[in-house]
Design a protein around this motif. Structure first.
Motif, PDB file in Angstrom:
ATOM      1  N   LEU A 169       0.807  -1.216   0.000  1.00 55.71           N
ATOM      2  CA  LEU A 169       0.000   0.000   0.000  1.00 55.71           C
ATOM      3  C   LEU A 169       0.841   1.267   0.000  1.00 55.71           C
ATOM      4  N   ARG A 170       2.087   1.169   0.445  1.00 51.99           N
ATOM      5  CA  ARG A 170       2.981   2.328   0.348  1.00 51.99           C
ATOM      6  C   ARG A 170       3.445   2.556  -1.094  1.00 51.99           C
ATOM      7  N   ALA A 171       3.542   1.483  -1.852  1.00 52.68           N
ATOM      8  CA  ALA A 171       4.159   1.531  -3.184  1.00 52.68           C
ATOM      9  C   ALA A 171       3.557   2.576  -4.118  1.00 52.68           C
ATOM     10  N   PRO A 172       2.224   2.753  -4.160  1.00 51.50           N
ATOM     11  CA  PRO A 172       1.680   3.731  -5.108  1.00 51.50           C
ATOM     12  C   PRO A 172       2.094   5.170  -4.854  1.00 51.50           C
ATOM     13  N   PHE A 173       2.649   5.474  -3.683  1.00 47.02           N
ATOM     14  CA  PHE A 173       2.924   6.853  -3.305  1.00 47.02           C
ATOM     15  C   PHE A 173       4.406   7.235  -3.388  1.00 47.02           C
ATOM     16  N   VAL A 174       5.243   6.367  -3.925  1.00 48.25           N
ATOM     17  CA  VAL A 174       6.688   6.571  -3.811  1.00 48.25           C
ATOM     18  C   VAL A 174       7.218   7.697  -4.704  1.00 48.25           C
ATOM     19  N   LEU A 175       6.439   8.176  -5.675  1.00 46.94           N
ATOM     20  CA  LEU A 175       6.880   9.283  -6.524  1.00 46.94           C
ATOM     21  C   LEU A 175       6.144  10.570  -6.192  1.00 46.94           C
ATOM     22  N   GLY A 176       5.681  10.675  -4.970  1.00 43.41           N
ATOM     23  CA  GLY A 176       4.921  11.852  -4.582  1.00 43.41           C
ATOM     24  C   GLY A 176       5.743  13.118  -4.439  1.00 43.41           C
ATOM     25  N   ASP A 177       7.052  12.998  -4.278  1.00 43.54           N
ATOM     26  CA  ASP A 177       7.907  14.168  -4.150  1.00 43.54           C
ATOM     27  C   ASP A 177       8.131  14.799  -5.528  1.00 43.54           C
ATOM     28  N   VAL A 178       7.731  16.060  -5.689  1.00 41.41           N
ATOM     29  CA  VAL A 178       7.774  16.709  -7.002  1.00 41.41           C
ATOM     30  C   VAL A 178       9.203  16.864  -7.513  1.00 41.41           C
ATOM     31  N   ALA A 179      10.123  17.185  -6.623  1.00 48.19           N
ATOM     32  CA  ALA A 179      11.517  17.362  -7.059  1.00 48.19           C
ATOM     33  C   ALA A 179      12.087  16.049  -7.597  1.00 48.19           C
ATOM     34  N   ARG A 180      11.799  14.954  -6.914  1.00 43.18           N
ATOM     35  CA  ARG A 180      12.270  13.659  -7.390  1.00 43.18           C
ATOM     36  C   ARG A 180      11.621  13.312  -8.729  1.00 43.18           C
ATOM     37  N   LEU A 181      10.337  13.600  -8.839  1.00 42.04           N
ATOM     38  CA  LEU A 181       9.606  13.305 -10.068  1.00 42.04           C
ATOM     39  C   LEU A 181      10.181  14.083 -11.236  1.00 42.04           C
ATOM     40  N   GLN A 182      10.429  15.370 -11.042  1.00 38.79           N
ATOM     41  CA  GLN A 182      11.005  16.179 -12.110  1.00 38.79           C
ATOM     42  C   GLN A 182      12.387  15.671 -12.486  1.00 38.79           C
ATOM     43  N   GLY A 183      13.150  15.238 -11.482  1.00 36.65           N
ATOM     44  CA  GLY A 183      14.479  14.730 -11.754  1.00 36.65           C
ATOM     45  C   GLY A 183      14.478  13.503 -12.641  1.00 36.65           C
ATOM     46  N   LEU A 184      13.498  12.633 -12.465  1.00 35.75           N
ATOM     47  CA  LEU A 184      13.402  11.434 -13.302  1.00 35.75           C
ATOM     48  C   LEU A 184      13.168  11.812 -14.765  1.00 35.75           C
ATOM     49  N   PHE A 185      12.294  12.764 -14.995  1.00 35.64           N
ATOM     50  CA  PHE A 185      12.017  13.182 -16.377  1.00 35.64           C
ATOM     51  C   PHE A 185      13.220  13.887 -16.983  1.00 35.64           C
ATOM     52  N   GLU A 186      13.873  14.731 -16.198  1.00 38.15           N
ATOM     53  CA  GLU A 186      15.051  15.421 -16.726  1.00 38.15           C
ATOM     54  C   GLU A 186      16.173  14.437 -17.036  1.00 38.15           C
ATOM     55  N   ALA A 187      16.305  13.382 -16.209  1.00 34.88           N
ATOM     56  CA  ALA A 187      17.311  12.360 -16.476  1.00 34.88           C
ATOM     57  C   ALA A 187      17.033  11.625 -17.784  1.00 34.88           C
ATOM     58  N   ALA A 188      15.766  11.594 -18.173  1.00 32.13           N
ATOM     59  CA  ALA A 188      15.382  10.962 -19.438  1.00 32.13           C
ATOM     60  C   ALA A 188      15.474  11.924 -20.616  1.00 32.13           C
ATOM     61  N   GLY A 189      15.919  13.150 -20.351  1.00 32.78           N
ATOM     62  CA  GLY A 189      16.006  14.149 -21.414  1.00 32.78           C
ATOM     63  C   GLY A 189      14.658  14.695 -21.809  1.00 32.78           C
ATOM     64  N   ALA A 190      13.712  14.690 -20.872  1.00 35.12           N
ATOM     65  CA  ALA A 190      12.342  15.127 -21.159  1.00 35.12           C
ATOM     66  C   ALA A 190      11.898  16.098 -20.074  1.00 35.12           C
ATOM     67  N   ALA A 191      12.427  17.307 -20.125  1.00 33.02           N
ATOM     68  CA  ALA A 191      12.076  18.302 -19.116  1.00 33.02           C
ATOM     69  C   ALA A 191      10.582  18.591 -19.179  1.00 33.02           C
ATOM     70  N   PRO A 192       9.877  18.481 -18.056  1.00 35.39           N
ATOM     71  CA  PRO A 192       8.421  18.682 -18.081  1.00 35.39           C
ATOM     72  C   PRO A 192       8.034  20.096 -18.495  1.00 35.39           C
ATOM     73  N   VAL A 193       6.985  20.190 -19.305  1.00 35.17           N
ATOM     74  CA  VAL A 193       6.356  21.474 -19.580  1.00 35.17           C
ATOM     75  C   VAL A 193       5.703  21.987 -18.304  1.00 35.17           C
ATOM     76  N   SER A 194       5.093  21.057 -17.561  1.00 31.78           N
ATOM     77  CA  SER A 194       4.452  21.424 -16.308  1.00 31.78           C
ATOM     78  C   SER A 194       4.289  20.196 -15.427  1.00 31.78           C
ATOM     79  N   ILE A 195       4.259  20.436 -14.124  1.00 27.19           N
ATOM     80  CA  ILE A 195       3.841  19.430 -13.149  1.00 27.19           C
ATOM     81  C   ILE A 195       2.799  20.112 -12.270  1.00 27.19           C
ATOM     82  N   THR A 196       1.573  19.662 -12.356  1.00 26.87           N
ATOM     83  CA  THR A 196       0.501  20.245 -11.562  1.00 26.87           C
ATOM     84  C   THR A 196      -0.001  19.227 -10.546  1.00 26.87           C
ATOM     85  N   SER A 197      -0.405  19.729  -9.399  1.00 34.61           N
ATOM     86  CA  SER A 197      -0.941  18.877  -8.347  1.00 34.61           C
ATOM     87  C   SER A 197      -2.440  19.114  -8.258  1.00 34.61           C
TER      88      SER A 197
END
Length: 265
Positions: A169-197
């Protein structure tokens, strides 16, 4: 619902029956709106599960469009195909899509990225499959501690059912940190246009239905099977623990927060 004998498909049917309408369907339109999905377009849904987002996309694109849903779980795909045969359902790892470059107008993924073995590779694949100028939209749940209901529910499972059940039940929430989430996309060479909550209502018939969705629907999908007597005990305890979320009509209602990540290919 046809009788199914293999455990993977049984678990997927439980997931579809107990979780989809209550928790996931309400996010389909926000994801597809963010991806600007319209008539005649080609759409890929990565980690499609039993297909609620792909089905909504199929309704939008109409007969001139095309939708592909990919997932690694054969049980999920079996259920998806039995509900909507008009979608092309394919078994694939998120980081290895069997599609050509630039073949989709939009690529979407709803609440699956948290489980990808290599999320950076998966983002690269989503971008690869999207035509230049097209949109990739990924939805992930917010952090556990910013979600109602689940912190107390996870704590109960930890105490009564052990770490494996609680971690499921913890597993679905592991990418809740926005900075970590943005970092994953940037590491893939795909800087987000936006991240909205955003928040959308989760509506279950009652607390017991919500708890059963996790115990009989979600945990088995992740390979966690609890003894029937323990499940019944937990259902009773959940009704007391989460009584504050019960509306006057008996339904269980709470806001579920999530992040929508938008990338332009």
């Amino acid at each position: 619902m046809p009788e199914q004998r293999d455990p993977a498909t049984q678990a997927a049917w439980a997931y579809e029956r107990l979780h989809v309408d209550a928790l996931f369907r309400v996010w389909a339109d926000p994801v597809l709106d963010a991806a600007a999905v319209g008539p005649g377009e080609s759409v890929l849904d990565v980690a499609c599960g039993t297909g609620v987002l792909a089905r909504a996309a199929y309704d939008r694109v109409g007969p001139q469009g095309a939708v592909t849903g990919s997932d690694v779980d054969p049980g999920m795909l079996a259920v998806a195909a039995s509900i909507e045969p008009g979608v092309r359902w394919v078994r694939a790892e998120a980081g290895q899509q069997p599609l050509e470059d630039d073949c989709c107008d939009a690529v979407v993924s709803q609440f699956g990225m948290m489980f990808f073995p290599d999320p950076v590779a998966a983002v690269r694949e989503m971008v690869r499959c999207t035509r230049p100028g097209g949109l990739v939209v990924v939805a992930v749940w917010d952090d556990l501690e910013r979600s109602p209901v689940y912190p107390a529910w996870v704590d109960l499972l930890q105490r009564r059912a052990g770490t494996a059940a609680a971690d499921a039940l913890r597993a679905p929430f592991v990418l809740g940190d926005v900075a970590r989430l943005q970092g994953l996309f940037e590491a893939a060479g795909a800087a987000p246009v936006s991240i909205t909550s955003e928040r959308r209502p989760a509506v279950f018939p009652g607390v017991r239905s919500m708890a059963e969705a996790d115990l009989r629907g979600w945990l088995p999908v992740l390979g966690v099977h609890l003894d029937d007597d323990l499940v019944e005990d937990l259902l009773v305890e959940a009704e007391e623990l989460l009584a504050a979320y019960v509306a006057s009509d008996g339904r269980m209602v709470f806001d579920a927060p999530a992040h929508l990540v938008v990338v332009r290919a």
